[in-house]
Write a protein that holds these residues in place. Structure first.
Motif, PDB file in Angstrom:
ATOM      1  N   ARG A   1       0.843  -1.202   0.000  1.00  0.00           N
ATOM      2  CA  ARG A   1       0.000   0.000   0.000  1.00  0.00           C
ATOM      3  C   ARG A   1       0.880   1.255   0.000  1.00  0.00           C
ATOM      4  O   ARG A   1       1.811   1.391   0.765  1.00  0.00           O
ATOM      5  CB  ARG A   1      -0.904  -0.005   1.235  1.00  0.00           C
ATOM      6  CG  ARG A   1      -1.936   1.120   1.247  1.00  0.00           C
ATOM      7  CD  ARG A   1      -2.881   0.981   2.426  1.00  0.00           C
ATOM      8  NE  ARG A   1      -3.611  -0.281   2.371  1.00  0.00           N
ATOM      9  CZ  ARG A   1      -4.712  -0.484   1.652  1.00  0.00           C
ATOM     10  NH1 ARG A   1      -5.197   0.497   0.905  1.00  0.00           N
ATOM     11  NH2 ARG A   1      -5.316  -1.661   1.667  1.00  0.00           N
ATOM     12  N   GLY A   2       0.581   2.160  -0.930  1.00  0.00           N
ATOM     13  CA  GLY A   2       1.317   3.416  -1.016  1.00  0.00           C
ATOM     14  C   GLY A   2       2.639   3.342  -1.753  1.00  0.00           C
ATOM     15  O   GLY A   2       3.312   4.357  -1.930  1.00  0.00           O
TER      16      GLY A   2
ATOM     17  N   ARG B   1     -10.407   9.332  -6.843  1.00  0.00           N
ATOM     18  CA  ARG B   1      -9.565   9.029  -5.681  1.00  0.00           C
ATOM     19  C   ARG B   1      -9.310   7.523  -5.567  1.00  0.00           C
ATOM     20  O   ARG B   1      -9.582   6.909  -4.532  1.00  0.00           O
ATOM     21  CB  ARG B   1     -10.206   9.537  -4.383  1.00  0.00           C
ATOM     22  CG  ARG B   1     -10.651  10.983  -4.402  1.00  0.00           C
ATOM     23  CD  ARG B   1      -9.480  11.956  -4.400  1.00  0.00           C
ATOM     24  NE  ARG B   1      -9.930  13.288  -4.060  1.00  0.00           N
ATOM     25  CZ  ARG B   1     -10.297  14.220  -4.928  1.00  0.00           C
ATOM     26  NH1 ARG B   1     -10.297  13.941  -6.226  1.00  0.00           N
ATOM     27  NH2 ARG B   1     -10.667  15.418  -4.522  1.00  0.00           N
ATOM     28  N   PRO B   2      -8.767   6.887  -6.595  1.00  0.00           N
ATOM     29  CA  PRO B   2      -8.574   5.444  -6.559  1.00  0.00           C
ATOM     30  C   PRO B   2      -7.468   5.039  -5.591  1.00  0.00           C
ATOM     31  O   PRO B   2      -6.501   5.784  -5.385  1.00  0.00           O
ATOM     32  CB  PRO B   2      -8.173   5.114  -7.996  1.00  0.00           C
ATOM     33  CG  PRO B   2      -7.486   6.352  -8.473  1.00  0.00           C
ATOM     34  CD  PRO B   2      -8.238   7.485  -7.834  1.00  0.00           C
ATOM     35  N   GLU B   3      -7.609   3.859  -5.002  1.00  0.00           N
ATOM     36  CA  GLU B   3      -6.537   3.327  -4.164  1.00  0.00           C
ATOM     37  C   GLU B   3      -5.349   2.880  -5.004  1.00  0.00           C
ATOM     38  O   GLU B   3      -4.220   2.861  -4.537  1.00  0.00           O
ATOM     39  CB  GLU B   3      -7.031   2.130  -3.347  1.00  0.00           C
ATOM     40  CG  GLU B   3      -8.040   2.472  -2.266  1.00  0.00           C
ATOM     41  CD  GLU B   3      -9.436   2.006  -2.637  1.00  0.00           C
ATOM     42  OE1 GLU B   3     -10.057   1.341  -1.795  1.00  0.00           O
ATOM     43  OE2 GLU B   3      -9.892   2.313  -3.758  1.00  0.00           O
TER      44      GLU B   3
ATOM     45  N   GLY C   1      -2.397   9.662  -2.104  1.00  0.00           N
ATOM     46  CA  GLY C   1      -1.883   8.501  -1.396  1.00  0.00           C
ATOM     47  C   GLY C   1      -2.132   7.179  -2.098  1.00  0.00           C
ATOM     48  O   GLY C   1      -2.182   6.126  -1.454  1.00  0.00           O
ATOM     49  N   ALA C   2      -2.285   7.212  -3.419  1.00  0.00           N
ATOM     50  CA  ALA C   2      -2.569   5.981  -4.156  1.00  0.00           C
ATOM     51  C   ALA C   2      -1.312   5.140  -4.308  1.00  0.00           C
ATOM     52  O   ALA C   2      -0.193   5.644  -4.297  1.00  0.00           O
ATOM     53  CB  ALA C   2      -3.132   6.312  -5.539  1.00  0.00           C
ATOM     54  N   THR C   3      -1.513   3.845  -4.457  1.00  0.00           N
ATOM     55  CA  THR C   3      -0.445   2.944  -4.868  1.00  0.00           C
ATOM     56  C   THR C   3      -0.283   3.092  -6.380  1.00  0.00           C
ATOM     57  O   THR C   3      -1.263   3.024  -7.114  1.00  0.00           O
ATOM     58  CB  THR C   3      -0.805   1.493  -4.509  1.00  0.00           C
ATOM     59  OG1 THR C   3      -0.981   1.403  -3.090  1.00  0.00           O
ATOM     60  CG2 THR C   3       0.285   0.532  -4.957  1.00  0.00           C
TER      61      THR C   3
ATOM     62  N   ALA D   1      13.489   5.736 -12.135  1.00  0.00           N
ATOM     63  CA  ALA D   1      14.332   6.056 -10.984  1.00  0.00           C
ATOM     64  C   ALA D   1      13.564   6.778  -9.876  1.00  0.00           C
ATOM     65  O   ALA D   1      13.980   6.762  -8.709  1.00  0.00           O
ATOM     66  CB  ALA D   1      15.523   6.899 -11.430  1.00  0.00           C
ATOM     67  N   ARG D   2      12.449   7.402 -10.235  1.00  0.00           N
ATOM     68  CA  ARG D   2      11.653   8.107  -9.224  1.00  0.00           C
ATOM     69  C   ARG D   2      10.754   7.162  -8.429  1.00  0.00           C
ATOM     70  O   ARG D   2      10.160   7.565  -7.436  1.00  0.00           O
ATOM     71  CB  ARG D   2      10.801   9.190  -9.901  1.00  0.00           C
ATOM     72  CG  ARG D   2      11.641  10.329 -10.435  1.00  0.00           C
ATOM     73  CD  ARG D   2      10.795  11.416 -11.082  1.00  0.00           C
ATOM     74  NE  ARG D   2       9.932  12.124 -10.149  1.00  0.00           N
ATOM     75  CZ  ARG D   2       9.340  13.276 -10.425  1.00  0.00           C
ATOM     76  NH1 ARG D   2       9.551  13.855 -11.613  1.00  0.00           N
ATOM     77  NH2 ARG D   2       8.549  13.867  -9.558  1.00  0.00           N
ATOM     78  N   CYS D   3      10.664   5.916  -8.854  1.00  0.00           N
ATOM     79  CA  CYS D   3       9.822   4.938  -8.159  1.00  0.00           C
ATOM     80  C   CYS D   3      10.550   4.378  -6.938  1.00  0.00           C
ATOM     81  O   CYS D   3      11.774   4.373  -6.866  1.00  0.00           O
ATOM     82  CB  CYS D   3       9.452   3.786  -9.096  1.00  0.00           C
ATOM     83  SG  CYS D   3       8.478   4.307 -10.530  1.00  0.00           S
TER      84      CYS D   3
END
Length: 229
Positions: free
Chosen positions: A34-35, A161-163, A194-196, A208-210
């Motif tokens: 999550r996140g 606002r998807p998870e 705050g989505a995954t 690289a930003r992941c």
């Protein structure tokens, strides 16, 4: 990994084509927390987009199991999958998939209206403002640049606002500076809601930003690449 949002266990994908059955994914097992932000990388034809489609229930695994938010996507019918995506996922494609006869505001409001939201247009306007397109709400896709169309697509995916947010080569059709802007918008949406986030990309700077990269090769997880990191 505690509380995984996405889980694949020995997931396989084979499709029937003119030349016969083609095996695309071979026994993929992975989890996404999550996140977390995960970049799916690898050579062209390695199965990245197909894996993303499995995660979103847009392709049905021909073997193994795919779970999202605790639900077994492989056991759902098409209608149930469509409702699940509507309520829990946002998907962004490289080719935008905007409705050409609708304005930017109408494009973003459509999934909210389908979900029965009474504030669909207010929320759509808020999301367009958030991606810097408050001045383009009444414009049609043909009146916007590729970067602007991709920002509309991002706003549409984020508005409910998807998870879970899935993106397939979100900067692939854009030039360098525009792609950088889309990267900033994409991660800004992730931070705000705050989505995954799981994205497919060939761009090293985006991967690289992941938080983590998962590399594929020939339809399998590239364990050698994982071990080298």
């Amino acid at each position: 990994m505690s509380d995984p949002v996405l889980t694949l266990h020995d997931a396989q994908l084979s499709l029937d084509g003119n030349a016969g059955r083609v095996d695309i994914l071979h026994g993929i097992s992975m989890e996404v927390a999550r996140g977390e932000t995960v970049g799916l990388t690898g050579p062209s034809g390695s199965g990245k987009s197909s894996l993303l489609m499995l995660l979103g229930g847009l392709e049905r695994a021909t073997g193994g199991e795919v779970r999202a938010l605790g639900h077994d996507l492989t056991a759902m019918g098409e209608d149930a999958l469509a409702r699940f995506r509507r309520d829990h996922m946002g998907v962004v494609f490289q080719s935008f998939h905007l409705i050409p006869t609708m304005t930017a505001l109408e494009n973003v409001a459509t999934p909210l209206e389908l979900a029965g939201r009474s504030d669909a247009f207010d929320r759509a306007a808020e999301e367009l403002e958030a991606v810097g397109l408050g001045h383009r709400m009444d414009h049609y896709p043909s009146q916007m640049s590729g970067g602007e169309q991709q920002r509309v697509a991002l706003a549409r995916a984020a508005a409910p606002r998807p998870e879970i947010l899935l993106a397939d080569e979100p900067t692939g059709n854009l030039d360098g500076p525009t792609g950088q802007q889309i990267m900033d918008v994409l991660f800004g949406l992730r931070d705000r809601h705050g989505a995954t986030l799981v994205l497919v990309t060939h761009a090293p700077e985006l991967a690289a930003r992941c938080d983590r990269q998962i590399r594929l090769r020939d339809g399998r997880l590239d364990m050698l690449a994982e071990a080298a990191e």
